[in-house]
Design an enzyme around this catalytic site. Structure first.
Site, mmCIF file in Angstrom:
data_model
loop_
_atom_site.group_PDB
_atom_site.id
_atom_site.type_symbol
_atom_site.label_atom_id
_atom_site.label_comp_id
_atom_site.label_asym_id
_atom_site.label_seq_id
_atom_site.Cartn_x
_atom_site.Cartn_y
_atom_site.Cartn_z
ATOM 1 N N PRO A 132 95.939 54.907 -59.904
ATOM 2 C CA PRO A 132 96.033 56.014 -60.141
ATOM 3 C C PRO A 132 96.432 55.824 -61.172
ATOM 4 O O PRO A 132 97.583 56.298 -61.393
ATOM 5 C CB PRO A 132 96.630 56.706 -58.804
ATOM 6 C CG PRO A 132 97.587 55.416 -58.979
ATOM 7 C CD PRO A 132 96.985 54.117 -58.898
ATOM 8 N N SER A 182 105.658 48.635 -59.577
ATOM 9 C CA SER A 182 105.878 49.436 -60.179
ATOM 10 C C SER A 182 106.623 50.040 -60.704
ATOM 11 O O SER A 182 107.605 50.712 -60.216
ATOM 12 C CB SER A 182 104.392 50.366 -59.517
ATOM 13 O OG SER A 182 104.081 51.516 -60.740
ATOM 14 N N HIS A 186 104.859 52.363 -62.933
ATOM 15 C CA HIS A 186 104.597 53.364 -63.696
ATOM 16 C C HIS A 186 104.035 54.117 -64.900
ATOM 17 O O HIS A 186 104.269 54.592 -65.240
ATOM 18 C CB HIS A 186 105.386 54.824 -62.960
ATOM 19 C CG HIS A 186 105.214 55.856 -63.428
ATOM 20 N ND1 HIS A 186 105.324 56.612 -61.440
ATOM 21 C CD2 HIS A 186 103.761 56.880 -63.322
ATOM 22 C CE1 HIS A 186 103.735 57.935 -61.944
ATOM 23 N NE2 HIS A 186 103.398 57.578 -63.349
HETATM 24 C C1 LIG Z 1 97.377 58.413 -68.100
HETATM 25 C C2 LIG Z 1 98.284 58.011 -66.466
HETATM 26 C C3 LIG Z 1 98.869 58.919 -65.765
HETATM 27 C C4 LIG Z 1 99.519 58.269 -64.486
HETATM 28 N N1 LIG Z 1 98.899 59.447 -63.694
HETATM 29 C C5 LIG Z 1 99.241 57.970 -62.410
HETATM 30 C C6 LIG Z 1 99.378 59.416 -61.042
HETATM 31 O O1 LIG Z 1 99.615 60.944 -61.109
HETATM 32 N N2 LIG Z 1 100.101 59.241 -60.318
HETATM 33 C C7 LIG Z 1 100.977 57.529 -59.881
HETATM 34 O O2 LIG Z 1 101.622 57.285 -59.175
HETATM 35 N N3 LIG Z 1 100.477 56.871 -61.277
HETATM 36 C C8 LIG Z 1 100.232 57.572 -61.932
HETATM 37 N N4 LIG Z 1 99.409 56.376 -63.775
HETATM 38 C C9 LIG Z 1 100.734 55.095 -62.872
HETATM 39 C C10 LIG Z 1 99.742 53.915 -62.842
HETATM 40 O O3 LIG Z 1 99.253 54.318 -60.787
HETATM 41 C C11 LIG Z 1 100.073 52.656 -63.256
HETATM 42 O O4 LIG Z 1 101.458 52.497 -62.201
HETATM 43 C C12 LIG Z 1 100.120 52.259 -64.485
HETATM 44 O O5 LIG Z 1 99.469 52.889 -65.590
HETATM 45 C C13 LIG Z 1 100.290 50.858 -64.245
HETATM 46 O O6 LIG Z 1 100.545 50.178 -65.743
HETATM 47 P P1 LIG Z 1 99.194 49.301 -66.905
HETATM 48 O O7 LIG Z 1 98.772 51.177 -67.299
HETATM 49 O O8 LIG Z 1 99.732 49.143 -67.718
HETATM 50 O O9 LIG Z 1 98.260 49.466 -65.926
HETATM 51 C C14 LIG Z 1 99.665 56.985 -64.592
HETATM 52 C C15 LIG Z 1 99.478 55.883 -65.863
HETATM 53 C C16 LIG Z 1 98.713 56.743 -66.458
HETATM 54 C C17 LIG Z 1 99.036 56.155 -68.133
HETATM 55 O O1 LIG Z 2 101.390 61.053 -66.672
HETATM 56 C C1 LIG Z 2 101.400 60.765 -65.354
HETATM 57 O O2 LIG Z 2 102.286 59.245 -65.431
HETATM 58 C C2 LIG Z 2 101.375 60.966 -63.990
HETATM 59 O O3 LIG Z 2 102.319 60.280 -63.000
HETATM 60 C C3 LIG Z 2 101.009 62.543 -63.772
HETATM 61 C C4 LIG Z 2 101.425 62.986 -62.202
HETATM 62 C C5 LIG Z 2 101.131 64.308 -61.926
HETATM 63 C C6 LIG Z 2 100.943 64.918 -63.168
HETATM 64 C C7 LIG Z 2 100.213 64.892 -64.170
HETATM 65 C C8 LIG Z 2 100.940 62.976 -64.351
#
Ligand SMILES: Cc1cc2nc3c(=O)[nH]c(=O)nc-3n(C[C@H](O)[C@H](O)[C@H](O)COP(=O)(O)O)c2cc1C
Ligand SMILES: O=C(O)C(=O)c1ccccc1
Length: 356
Positions: free
Chosen positions: A74, A247, A249
């Protein structure tokens, strides 16, 4: 197009502030780099004369059998990457047979995301990611939206009691979405009106009780995303989780944790086969998938590479990312003498500089 070429193309077309939003991590971005470099520390030790002309890379996940052990993690705000936004990502994931995890922070409402996936394939798998909200009725409203849309599993992210300190966004002053963009799933729910980066309220002190309550709200399988400690993986099982996602994040929350890959083996041991263990963070090529599976992952998620594909070429770009990863993985599996995912076992990975 290689993943690297798609990344370069995305960097060229995107507003640098939006590029930084996706590329960046928390604080000094130590975990961001550690996630990728962790894969360089592991090497594969192939088995020989035991392969097969055709391989079965399909994987069974909660509520879905998919073509390859790769899912779309996500990520927020796909319309910042491309005007087609989450719809393009959904069509691409469905066409390539990958699970798409769409989330609360999507710039397209979940029912429209599932509808787009169904245009591309008769039986797509779309999961919905949410946070534990300070107000139970908001959490419940999101759960019902996801159920009504046709999502087949929920993912609860538990590593975000507070927003990460995204250094690049602070430097760039990136706080508001451009006009016309919003976290559409939050529309008409109590809380801040959509439009800013941080308008998704998250409980500052979520507990296992809150998690268990959510799991009881729904008949859908619920996975926990953001597990690093093996004891938390055990607790997740005890509170009704149908899977755990190792993860950090993508290095966007705590900047002093290990690489996600390095946390995987202990979680796999703790779970001991009772539930699937997924992981994400730093997966950039097919051999990374093979290493994670050999260390016990059921499937791996990709975050940023999907965003770069989307920015560079929309739906076709996301398809290219997923198809490339699957082809590379299948190729690696062949070279390792594997017929199916389960043939990749722990004895087939070594640390750089070591052998068996
Ligand atoms: C731009 C961006 C937005 C993200 N937003 C969310 C989110 O809304 N919810 C969430 O659980 N993880 C979020 N993540 C984390 C990703 O789900 C994931 O854990 C992570 O991107 C994995 O690493 P990778 O980018 O190296 O593949 C976000 C990551 C990025 C780069
Ligand atoms: O940017 C992010 O990593 C992220 O998880 C997120 C979550 C909610 C709103 C905006 C960004």
């Amino acid at each position: 197009m290689t993943l690297r070429a798609l990344h370069d193309a995305a960097r060229k077309t995107l507003d640098p502030v939006h590029y930084d939003y996706v590329a960046g991590g928390a604080d000094e971005e130590r975990v961001l780099s550690a996630n990728e470099s962790a894969f360089d520390r592991y090497l594969l030790l192939p088995r020989i004369l035991c392969g097969s002309e055709t391989r079965d890379t399909t994987v069974r996940l909660p509520g879905a059998r998919r073509a390859a052990p790769v899912f779309v993690a996500p990520t927020a705000f796909h319309r910042l990457m491309h005007p087609d936004g989450e719809r393009a990502t959904a069509r691409a994931a469905a066409a390539e047979g990958a699970v798409l995890v769409t989330g609360t922070a999507a710039t397209t409402a979940v029912d429209a995301v599932v509808a787009a996936a169904r245009e591309a394939a008769p039986d797509p798998a779309v999961w919905f990611q949410l946070y534990l909200h300070p107000r139970r009725e908001v959490t419940e409203a999101l759960v019902r939206r996801a159920e009504q849309a046709g999502c087949t599993a929920l993912v609860v992210t538990v590593d975000s009691a507070v927003f990460g300190r995204h250094t690049r966004d602070l430097r760039n002053g990136f706080t508001d979405l451009p006009p016309g963009h919003a976290a559409e799933n939050m529309r008409d729910l109590p809380g801040a009106p959509p439009g800013t980066l941080t308008d998704i309220p998250m409980s500052a002190a979520p507990t296992w009780r809150d998690f268990a309550e959510l799991a009881r709200m729904t008949a859908l399988p619920v996975l926990v995303k953001g597990i690093l400690h093996p004891a938390d993986a055990r607790l997740a099982l005890g509170h009704g989780a149908s899977g755990v996602i190792v993860s950090n994040h993508g290095g966007r929350q705590c900047d002093a944790v290990p690489a996600a890959l390095d946390c995987l083996p202990a979680v796999v041991d703790a779970v001991a086969g009772r539930t699937p263990v997924l992981m994400d963070g730093g997966v950039r090529r097919g051999s990374d998938i093979a290493v994670a599976l050999a260390l016990g992952a059921t499937a791996v998620g990709v975050g940023r590479p999907v965003m770069w594909g989307l920015a560079a070429e929309g739906e076709a770009g996301v398809r290219a990312v997923l198809a490339t990863l699957r082809d590379e993985y299948d190729h690696t599996l062949a070279l390792c003498g594997g017929r199916r995912n389960a043939d990749l076992t722990k004895d087939m990975v070594v640390r750089r500089g070591e052998t068996r």
